[in-house]
Enzyme design. Structure first.
Site, PDB file in Angstrom:
ATOM      1  N   ASN A 219      26.264  42.505  33.423  1.00  0.00           N
ATOM      2  CA  ASN A 219      25.679  41.308  32.533  1.00  0.00           C
ATOM      3  C   ASN A 219      24.632  40.422  32.934  1.00  0.00           C
ATOM      4  O   ASN A 219      24.181  40.911  34.115  1.00  0.00           O
ATOM      5  CB  ASN A 219      26.876  40.682  31.996  1.00  0.00           C
ATOM      6  CG  ASN A 219      27.605  39.887  33.121  1.00  0.00           C
ATOM      7  OD1 ASN A 219      27.023  38.885  33.653  1.00  0.00           O
ATOM      8  ND2 ASN A 219      28.963  40.167  33.213  1.00  0.00           N
ATOM      9  N   PRO A 315      41.068  43.572  35.096  1.00  0.00           N
ATOM     10  CA  PRO A 315      42.202  42.714  34.997  1.00  0.00           C
ATOM     11  C   PRO A 315      41.501  41.549  34.574  1.00  0.00           C
ATOM     12  O   PRO A 315      40.414  40.958  34.718  1.00  0.00           O
ATOM     13  CB  PRO A 315      42.479  42.316  36.540  1.00  0.00           C
ATOM     14  CG  PRO A 315      41.128  43.026  37.298  1.00  0.00           C
ATOM     15  CD  PRO A 315      40.725  44.161  36.470  1.00  0.00           C
ATOM     16  N   ASP A 316      42.473  40.660  33.752  1.00  0.00           N
ATOM     17  CA  ASP A 316      42.093  39.346  33.217  1.00  0.00           C
ATOM     18  C   ASP A 316      42.431  38.353  34.209  1.00  0.00           C
ATOM     19  O   ASP A 316      43.394  37.991  34.016  1.00  0.00           O
ATOM     20  CB  ASP A 316      42.902  39.419  31.818  1.00  0.00           C
ATOM     21  CG  ASP A 316      42.321  38.126  31.229  1.00  0.00           C
ATOM     22  OD1 ASP A 316      42.054  37.139  31.600  1.00  0.00           O
ATOM     23  OD2 ASP A 316      42.331  38.275  29.709  1.00  0.00           O
TER      24      ASP A 316
END
Length: 424
Positions: A219, A315-316
């Site tokens: 991003n 993974p959060d």
């Protein structure tokens, strides 16, 4: 009282014709009241004698890592520990490369590796050397680590060229040093330190998830907001600030520990390994939600008109923190493109955060890579602050001040509850 009285400055002199200016610099610093301890590379000693610096500073000059004059101390460790500031002037391309890559083969580079104080460098070299991509990359690396730079001047160089590369004049360097200590002293004398004694963990930048050795999913996050939060935490009195940076281009504030990571998995490991040692965690990084299920070991070659990639969840990290039993204060960020309030409140509840800072990245001045931000801050009760467009530094300070107030109120409530139990 002289402006640098009580300050110990270790002056590192590297081998370049600008060494003659370092003599004047040592003299000016001494006249300003500083205790000046000089260390020289072998190259520097070819231009100016150590005796010249010793005469000016009234202190022995360190020229050899193995020449241990005082058996009570290890010379390079003692130099590093004694310094309130290390100044490298002139800073040659060679010493910048050593500092960037952690090399230590003489007294100056060895001392720099042991230093925990701020480091300030004044580059001096040929114009083509200064603009060489390797030198520029090394300087960018050092800037990201928090090394302070005094930009060289433009003019006639000793090599006969005209261009950028002249070491800044000694008077300019002394002025910059005085400004540095004035800022440090102002912060130390500031009585309003709501994060005094606290240890703060900040994440920033954008994670990258590898597709193959040359491609990744990523991003546009620059890490500027995370770096601003780290700087604000220091300004508000934090005892220690750790910045876990994912591919961030933003410079690290001086004194902040920087941990480099690339992927969401690496960031999770870095955060969870340090979580319990911190009183607050601020998750400002833009973490990828998905990653390729299969990472190719070699570059994917172009074959068909389309390419199918199977993705899996990363993974959060924020959810993991919120449901880990962590007792500290948790701040999350939500970069949205609409309906920020709804998404922010949902995220706060699901991930068990104390605050969520939401921003609509489509708004002018609020997107990735900008120097400003527009934040809406949500707590369990809903919107608690709406910040208009302002610098990321100011937005970070406002956010952390609000968080510090809530931490203090929570601690006070716990103390009251404990006292009531004892009364019963």
């Amino acid at each position: 009282m002289k402006m640098l009285t009580g300050k110990t400055i270790v002056l590192g002199v590297a081998g370049g014709i600008a060494c003659y200016k370092a003599l004047t610099l040592a003299s000016r610093l001494t006249q300003a009241g500083a205790k000046v301890r000089v260390m020289m590379t072998n190259g520097a000693a070819q231009f100016v004698t150590p005796l010249s610096f010793q005469t000016i500073t009234r202190h022995p000059v360190a020229t050899d890592t193995f020449d241990e004059k005082d058996p009570a101390v290890v010379q390079h460790i003692d130099l590093a520990d004694s310094a309130d500031l290390i100044v490298i002037a002139p800073a040659t391309a060679n010493i910048l490369a050593k500092l960037a890559h952690g090399l230590a083969d003489e007294i100056v580079s060895t001392t720099l590796l042991a230093a925990t104080c701020p480091v300030m460098v004044a580059p001096a070299m040929n114009v083509h050397m200064y603009t060489h991509p390797a030198v520029q990359q090394n300087m960018n690396t050092l800037m990201r680590r928090g090394v302070l730079f005094i930009e060289p001047g433009t003019g006639a160089l000793a090599c006969g060229y005209t261009g950028k590369g002249r070491m800044a004049e000694p008077e300019q360097i002394v002025e910059r040093i005085a400004e540095h200590f004035a800022q440090v002293d102002a912060h130390a004398n500031d009585l309003h330190k709501p994060l005094a004694g606290k240890r703060i963990l900040v994440t920033g930048g954008g994670t990258r998830e590898r597709i193959d050795p040359v491609r990744y999913l990523g991003n546009d996050s620059s890490g500027k907001m995370g770096a601003a939060i780290a700087a604000a935490a220091q300004e508000l009195g934090a005892q220690k600030v750790t910045f876990i940076a994912a591919n961030a281009t933003a410079a690290t504030p001086p004194g902040v520990e920087r941990i480099e990571v690339e992927s969401a998995e690496q960031m999770l490991e870095a955060v969870m390994g340090r979580l319990s040692a911190n009183d607050m965690v601020v998750k400002a990084a833009a973490v990828a939600d998905y990653r390729p299920k299969h990472v190719f070991s070699r570059k994917i070659k172009k074959q068909e008109d389309s390419l199918m990639l199977e993705l899996e969840r990363t993974p959060d990290i924020l959810h993991t923190i919120g449901h880990s039993g962590y007792s500290g204060f948790v701040i999350g960020f939500a970069a949205e493109t609409g309906e920020a309030a709804e998404y922010a409140m949902d995220k706060l509840r699901r991930k068990n955060c104390d605050l969520i800072a939401a921003n609509n990245v489509l708004l002018e001045g609020a997107g990735f890579g900008t120097d400003t931000n527009v934040l809406e801050i949500y707590g369990p009760e809903g919107l608690v602050a709406a910040l208009p467009a302002m610098s990321k530094q100011e937005a970070a300070k406002r956010l952390l001040t609000l968080a510090a107030e809530r931490m203090a109120a929570h601690a006070a409530n716990q103390s009251t509850a404990a006292a009531e139990v004892q009364d019963e």
